[in-house]
Design an enzyme around this catalytic site. Sequence first.
Site, PDB file in Angstrom:
ATOM      1  N   ASN A  94       0.866  -1.128  -0.079  1.00 30.14           N
ATOM      2  CA  ASN A  94      -0.076  -0.003  -0.002  1.00 30.14           C
ATOM      3  C   ASN A  94       0.803   1.312  -0.023  1.00 30.14           C
ATOM      4  OD1 ASN A  94      -2.447   1.730   0.807  1.00 30.14           O
ATOM      5  ND2 ASN A  94      -0.837   1.861   2.300  1.00 30.14           N
ATOM      6  N   TYR A 159       5.443   9.568 -10.441  1.00 30.25           N
ATOM      7  CA  TYR A 159       4.515   8.636  -9.759  1.00 30.25           C
ATOM      8  C   TYR A 159       3.498   7.798 -10.668  1.00 30.25           C
ATOM      9  CZ  TYR A 159       0.042   8.008  -6.813  1.00 30.25           C
ATOM     10  OH  TYR A 159      -0.821   7.412  -5.899  1.00 30.25           O
ATOM     11  N   THR A 161       4.106   7.046 -13.764  1.00 30.80           N
ATOM     12  CA  THR A 161       4.814   5.843 -14.327  1.00 30.80           C
ATOM     13  C   THR A 161       4.924   4.805 -13.532  1.00 30.80           C
ATOM     14  OG1 THR A 161       6.029   7.640 -15.532  1.00 30.80           O
ATOM     15  CG2 THR A 161       6.902   5.245 -15.295  1.00 30.80           C
TER      16      THR A 161
HETATM   17  N1  LIG Z   1      -5.533   9.096  -1.334  1.00 28.62           N
HETATM   18  C1  LIG Z   1      -6.004   9.089  -2.669  1.00 28.62           C
HETATM   19  O1  LIG Z   1      -6.386   9.525  -3.269  1.00 28.62           O
HETATM   20  C2  LIG Z   1      -5.115   7.937  -3.529  1.00 28.62           C
HETATM   21  C3  LIG Z   1      -5.727   7.683  -4.904  1.00 28.62           C
HETATM   22  C4  LIG Z   1      -5.171   6.909  -5.707  1.00 28.62           C
HETATM   23  C5  LIG Z   1      -4.237   5.843  -5.175  1.00 28.62           C
HETATM   24  N2  LIG Z   1      -3.753   5.806  -3.767  1.00 28.62           N
HETATM   25  C6  LIG Z   1      -2.841   5.042  -3.304  1.00 28.62           C
HETATM   26  O2  LIG Z   1      -3.230   4.429  -1.992  1.00 28.62           O
HETATM   27  C7  LIG Z   1      -2.213   4.072  -1.262  1.00 28.62           C
HETATM   28  C8  LIG Z   1      -2.030   4.858  -0.224  1.00 28.62           C
HETATM   29  O3  LIG Z   1      -2.335   6.162  -0.211  1.00 28.62           O
HETATM   30  P1  LIG Z   1      -2.797   7.149   0.794  1.00 28.62           P
HETATM   31  O4  LIG Z   1      -3.502   8.176  -0.036  1.00 28.62           O
HETATM   32  O5  LIG Z   1      -3.348   6.524   1.831  1.00 28.62           O
HETATM   33  O6  LIG Z   1      -1.442   8.070   1.265  1.00 28.62           O
HETATM   34  P2  LIG Z   1      -0.983   8.388   2.717  1.00 28.62           P
HETATM   35  O7  LIG Z   1       0.245   9.352   2.345  1.00 28.62           O
HETATM   36  O8  LIG Z   1      -2.196   9.085   3.416  1.00 28.62           O
HETATM   37  O9  LIG Z   1      -0.418   7.120   3.521  1.00 28.62           O
HETATM   38  C9  LIG Z   1       0.656   6.603   3.075  1.00 28.62           C
HETATM   39  C10 LIG Z   1       1.407   5.803   4.051  1.00 28.62           C
HETATM   40  O10 LIG Z   1       2.596   5.355   3.649  1.00 28.62           O
HETATM   41  C11 LIG Z   1       3.580   5.638   4.429  1.00 28.62           C
HETATM   42  N3  LIG Z   1       4.932   5.645   3.691  1.00 28.62           N
HETATM   43  C12 LIG Z   1       5.131   6.615   2.744  1.00 28.62           C
HETATM   44  N4  LIG Z   1       6.334   6.340   2.117  1.00 28.62           N
HETATM   45  C13 LIG Z   1       7.077   5.320   3.136  1.00 28.62           C
HETATM   46  C14 LIG Z   1       8.149   4.735   3.069  1.00 28.62           C
HETATM   47  N5  LIG Z   1       9.195   5.369   2.437  1.00 28.62           N
HETATM   48  N6  LIG Z   1       8.587   3.574   4.138  1.00 28.62           N
HETATM   49  C15 LIG Z   1       7.455   3.293   4.738  1.00 28.62           C
HETATM   50  N7  LIG Z   1       6.266   4.030   4.877  1.00 28.62           N
HETATM   51  C16 LIG Z   1       6.041   4.968   3.887  1.00 28.62           C
HETATM   52  C17 LIG Z   1       3.304   7.203   5.261  1.00 28.62           C
HETATM   53  O11 LIG Z   1       3.968   7.154   6.271  1.00 28.62           O
HETATM   54  C18 LIG Z   1       1.742   6.755   5.241  1.00 28.62           C
HETATM   55  O12 LIG Z   1       1.586   6.255   6.546  1.00 28.62           O
HETATM   56  C19 LIG Z   1      -0.800   4.586  -1.963  1.00 28.62           C
HETATM   57  O13 LIG Z   1      -0.365   3.426  -2.819  1.00 28.62           O
HETATM   58  C20 LIG Z   1      -1.371   5.641  -3.160  1.00 28.62           C
HETATM   59  O14 LIG Z   1      -0.661   5.642  -4.244  1.00 28.62           O
HETATM   60  C21 LIG Z   1      -4.239   6.923  -3.119  1.00 28.62           C
END
Ligand SMILES: NC(=O)c1ccc[n+]([C@@H]2O[C@H](COP(=O)([O-])OP(=O)(O)OC[C@H]3O[C@@H](n4cnc5c(N)ncnc54)[C@H](O)[C@@H]3O)[C@@H](O)[C@H]2O)c1
Length: 252
Positions: A94, A159, A161
Site C-alpha cells: 500500500n 508517480y 509511471t
Molecule cells: N488517497 C488517494 O486519493 C489515492 C488515490 C490513488 C491511489 N492511492 C494509493 O493508495 C495508497 C495509500 O495512499 P494514501 O492516500 O493513504 O497515502 P498517505 O500518504 O495518506 O499514506 C501513506 C502511508 O505510507 C507511509 N509511507 C510513505 N513512504 C514510506 C516509506 N518510504 N516507508 C514506509 N512507509 C512509507 C506513510 O508514512 C503513510 O503512513 C498508495 O499506494 C497511493 O498511491 C491513493
Amino acid sequence: MQGAIYPSLKDRTVLVTGGGSGIGEAIVRRFVSQGSRVGFIDIDLEASKHLLASLPAHASVHFEHADLRDIAALRRAVAGVREMFGPITILVNNAARDDRHAIEDVTPEYWDERIAVNLKHQFFSAQAIAPDMIQAGGGSIVNIGSVSWVIGQGNMPCYTTAKSAVQGLTRALARDLGPNNVRVNSILPGWIMTQRQQDLWLTPDGEAEIMQRQCLKRKLVPDDIARAVLFFAADDSSACTNQSYIVDGGWV
Ligand SMILES: NC(=O)c1ccc[n+]([C@@H]2O[C@H](COP(=O)([O-])OP(=O)(O)OC[C@H]3O[C@@H](n4cnc5c(N)ncnc54)[C@H](O)[C@@H]3O)[C@@H](O)[C@H]2O)c1
C-alpha cells in the site's frame, strides 16, 4: 465496525505496508476487525503509535518502523512480523507518496527515489513473503495502484509511471506465483479523502470535479478501499487473480 466478516481472514497473518495512516490505516483497522494478526510497516513513527494506541486491547497487531526505500530494512521488517505472528499469507502493498513535480525538475536521483517509494518495495515485499505463501499452500497479494495514470493526470510523471507499472507487476507476479495458488490482484483507488489529500490537494474546484466526474456523488473515504481489499484478500475471491479493480466511484 459494520461490514462483512470473512471467516478465512480470522487468525491469518497479514502484512500491510504504509499502514500507519491514510488508506493503510483503514486497511489495518479492517483486518483487525476480522480477527487477523496484522503486521504493518511505516516510516511515520508518530502516526503509527497513534494508530496502535487507538486499536482495541485484544487486537493482534505489530508495528515495524522502517523506510521501505531501504530494501534491507524492508526485509528486516518482514522478518520481524513473521517472528511475531508466523508465516505471512496476505500482503497488502500500500505505501506510496504522490508528491507533485515538473518534468524539468526531475533529476536521475529524484527519479530513482520516486520509483523506490512508489514501486520497488512492492516487488521486494512480494519476494520476501512468497516463500511463506508457497509453503502454506497459497496466499493473496493486493497491490495498491492508482487511477491517476488511467485518467491521464499531470504534474507527477514519476508517480504515474510507477503506478502504471503496478499493473504490470501484478500480472507478472500472478503468472509466476499462480501455480502455487498465490493470487495477485491490484486495486486502483480514485480520489480518496485521506488527511494528506485534504491538507495538500483538495480545493473547492477539486470538490466540484469530484461531484461532476464521479457517477457516485459523494467523497470517497479510506474505508471504501479497505473493504475492497478484504474481499481480494479473503478466500471468497479464490478464483480471482491477475486482475486490477478500480474503486473510484465511477470516475473512470
Ligand atoms: N488517497 C488517494 O486519493 C489515492 C488515490 C490513488 C491511489 N492511492 C494509493 O493508495 C495508497 C495509500 O495512499 P494514501 O492516500 O493513504 O497515502 P498517505 O500518504 O495518506 O499514506 C501513506 C502511508 O505510507 C507511509 N509511507 C510513505 N513512504 C514510506 C516509506 N518510504 N516507508 C514506509 N512507509 C512509507 C506513510 O508514512 C503513510 O503512513 C498508495 O499506494 C497511493 O498511491 C491513493
